[in-house]
Scaffold this motif. Structure first.
Motif, PDB file in Angstrom:
ATOM      1  N   ARG A  39     121.031   5.147   0.013  1.00 24.30           N
ATOM      2  CA  ARG A  39     120.723   4.603  -1.322  1.00 24.30           C
ATOM      3  C   ARG A  39     119.662   3.509  -1.255  1.00 24.30           C
ATOM      4  O   ARG A  39     118.977   3.248  -2.217  1.00 24.30           O
ATOM      5  N   TRP A  40     119.508   2.889  -0.099  1.00 22.71           N
ATOM      6  CA  TRP A  40     118.550   1.799   0.068  1.00 22.71           C
ATOM      7  C   TRP A  40     117.224   2.256   0.677  1.00 22.71           C
ATOM      8  O   TRP A  40     116.368   1.442   1.003  1.00 22.71           O
ATOM      9  N   ALA A  41     117.044   3.548   0.830  1.00 17.96           N
ATOM     10  CA  ALA A  41     115.833   4.074   1.466  1.00 17.96           C
ATOM     11  C   ALA A  41     114.578   3.690   0.698  1.00 17.96           C
ATOM     12  O   ALA A  41     114.568   3.655  -0.531  1.00 17.96           O
ATOM     13  N   LEU A  42     113.535   3.395   1.439  1.00 21.02           N
ATOM     14  CA  LEU A  42     112.241   3.117   0.831  1.00 21.02           C
ATOM     15  C   LEU A  42     111.493   4.427   0.610  1.00 21.02           C
ATOM     16  O   LEU A  42     111.629   5.362   1.406  1.00 21.02           O
ATOM     17  N   PRO A  43     110.668   4.486  -0.427  1.00 23.05           N
ATOM     18  CA  PRO A  43     109.810   5.661  -0.590  1.00 23.05           C
ATOM     19  C   PRO A  43     108.734   5.652   0.504  1.00 23.05           C
ATOM     20  O   PRO A  43     108.441   4.612   1.092  1.00 23.05           O
ATOM     21  N   LYS A  44     108.151   6.788   0.770  1.00 22.01           N
ATOM     22  CA  LYS A  44     107.148   6.906   1.830  1.00 22.01           C
ATOM     23  C   LYS A  44     106.019   5.894   1.655  1.00 22.01           C
ATOM     24  O   LYS A  44     105.544   5.318   2.629  1.00 22.01           O
ATOM     25  N   GLN A  45     105.617   5.646   0.417  1.00 28.40           N
ATOM     26  CA  GLN A  45     104.517   4.712   0.197  1.00 28.40           C
ATOM     27  C   GLN A  45     104.912   3.263   0.489  1.00 28.40           C
ATOM     28  O   GLN A  45     104.051   2.395   0.577  1.00 28.40           O
ATOM     29  N   GLY A  46     106.193   2.991   0.701  1.00 27.58           N
ATOM     30  CA  GLY A  46     106.657   1.657   1.047  1.00 27.58           C
ATOM     31  C   GLY A  46     106.694   1.406   2.547  1.00 27.58           C
ATOM     32  O   GLY A  46     107.075   0.323   2.988  1.00 27.58           O
ATOM     33  N   VAL A  47     106.293   2.411   3.329  1.00 26.88           N
ATOM     34  CA  VAL A  47     106.276   2.287   4.788  1.00 26.88           C
ATOM     35  C   VAL A  47     104.844   2.509   5.269  1.00 26.88           C
ATOM     36  O   VAL A  47     104.297   3.594   5.123  1.00 26.88           O
ATOM     37  N   LEU A  48     104.251   1.470   5.819  1.00 26.28           N
ATOM     38  CA  LEU A  48     102.895   1.556   6.349  1.00 26.28           C
ATOM     39  C   LEU A  48     102.942   1.243   7.838  1.00 26.28           C
ATOM     40  O   LEU A  48     103.633   0.324   8.267  1.00 26.28           O
ATOM     41  N   VAL A  49     102.178   2.009   8.625  1.00 22.10           N
ATOM     42  CA  VAL A  49     102.153   1.801  10.070  1.00 22.10           C
ATOM     43  C   VAL A  49     100.704   1.710  10.524  1.00 22.10           C
ATOM     44  O   VAL A  49      99.885   2.566  10.192  1.00 22.10           O
ATOM     45  N   LYS A  50     100.404   0.668  11.275  1.00 23.38           N
ATOM     46  CA  LYS A  50      99.059   0.470  11.817  1.00 23.38           C
ATOM     47  C   LYS A  50      99.203   0.036  13.270  1.00 23.38           C
ATOM     48  O   LYS A  50      99.783  -1.002  13.563  1.00 23.38           O
ATOM     49  N   ASP A  51      98.712   0.853  14.177  1.00 24.80           N
ATOM     50  CA  ASP A  51      98.780   0.574  15.611  1.00 24.80           C
ATOM     51  C   ASP A  51     100.211   0.316  16.083  1.00 24.80           C
ATOM     52  O   ASP A  51     100.462  -0.574  16.891  1.00 24.80           O
ATOM     53  N   GLY A  52     101.163   1.066  15.546  1.00 27.74           N
ATOM     54  CA  GLY A  52     102.551   0.939  15.946  1.00 27.74           C
ATOM     55  C   GLY A  52     103.312  -0.198  15.293  1.00 27.74           C
ATOM     56  O   GLY A  52     104.499  -0.369  15.511  1.00 27.74           O
ATOM     57  N   VAL A  53     102.625  -0.976  14.461  1.00 32.70           N
ATOM     58  CA  VAL A  53     103.264  -2.080  13.739  1.00 32.70           C
ATOM     59  C   VAL A  53     103.638  -1.580  12.355  1.00 32.70           C
ATOM     60  O   VAL A  53     102.785  -1.104  11.605  1.00 32.70           O
ATOM     61  N   VAL A  54     104.915  -1.691  12.022  1.00 34.64           N
ATOM     62  CA  VAL A  54     105.432  -1.182  10.753  1.00 34.64           C
ATOM     63  C   VAL A  54     105.464  -2.305   9.724  1.00 34.64           C
ATOM     64  O   VAL A  54     105.939  -3.399   9.998  1.00 34.64           O
ATOM     65  N   HIS A  55     104.947  -1.998   8.536  1.00 34.63           N
ATOM     66  CA  HIS A  55     105.012  -2.922   7.398  1.00 34.63           C
ATOM     67  C   HIS A  55     105.873  -2.261   6.329  1.00 34.63           C
ATOM     68  O   HIS A  55     105.588  -1.144   5.906  1.00 34.63           O
ATOM     69  N   LEU A  56     106.928  -2.961   5.941  1.00 29.00           N
ATOM     70  CA  LEU A  56     107.875  -2.443   4.950  1.00 29.00           C
ATOM     71  C   LEU A  56     107.664  -3.164   3.630  1.00 29.00           C
ATOM     72  O   LEU A  56     107.712  -4.399   3.579  1.00 29.00           O
ATOM     73  N   TRP A  57     107.429  -2.404   2.563  1.00 27.70           N
ATOM     74  CA  TRP A  57     107.153  -2.962   1.241  1.00 27.70           C
ATOM     75  C   TRP A  57     108.137  -2.367   0.240  1.00 27.70           C
ATOM     76  O   TRP A  57     108.354  -1.162   0.232  1.00 27.70           O
ATOM     77  N   GLY A  58     108.713  -3.217  -0.606  1.00 28.52           N
ATOM     78  CA  GLY A  58     109.588  -2.709  -1.644  1.00 28.52           C
ATOM     79  C   GLY A  58     110.489  -3.789  -2.192  1.00 28.52           C
ATOM     80  O   GLY A  58     110.433  -4.951  -1.787  1.00 28.52           O
TER      81      GLY A  58
END
Length: 95
Positions: A39-58
């Motif tokens: 129920r707490w899952a982020l949508p795909k657009q809320g997960v960004l990855v750059k050079d193995g570093v994950v940015h979570l937005w939401g």
């Protein structure tokens, strides 16, 4: 260092030779898949990855949700670190 952190580190070293497993798009897909159905899952657009570093937005509803999302992302092999940009809704108070 906890046992689980040690195991994660060893697994990432063992897999480091195969860069196809750890490309940013594959990491993003694996994180979204890890959260699927929650129920707490982020949508795909809320997960960004750059050079193995994950940015979570939401927007989250609790500290527990923040922790669950972070743990799901950190548990994916190949993730170097996780940066949380998760926020509570405006006007709400963090629990």
């Amino acid at each position: 260092m906890s046992r689980s952190n040690l195991m994660r580190a060893l697994a990432s070293v063992a897999l480091a030779g195969d860069s196809s497993i750890h490309d940013d798009a594959s990491l993003r897909d694996a994180i979204v898949l890890e959260m699927r159905g929650k129920r707490w899952a982020l949508p795909k657009q809320g997960v960004l990855v750059k050079d193995g570093v994950v940015h979570l937005w939401g927007v989250i509803e609790s500290k527990e949700e923040r922790r669950a999302i972070r743990v799901a992302a950190e548990g994916v092999p190949g993730v170097r670190c996780v940066e949380s940009h998760l926020e509570f809704p405006r006007g709400s108070r963090a629990l």
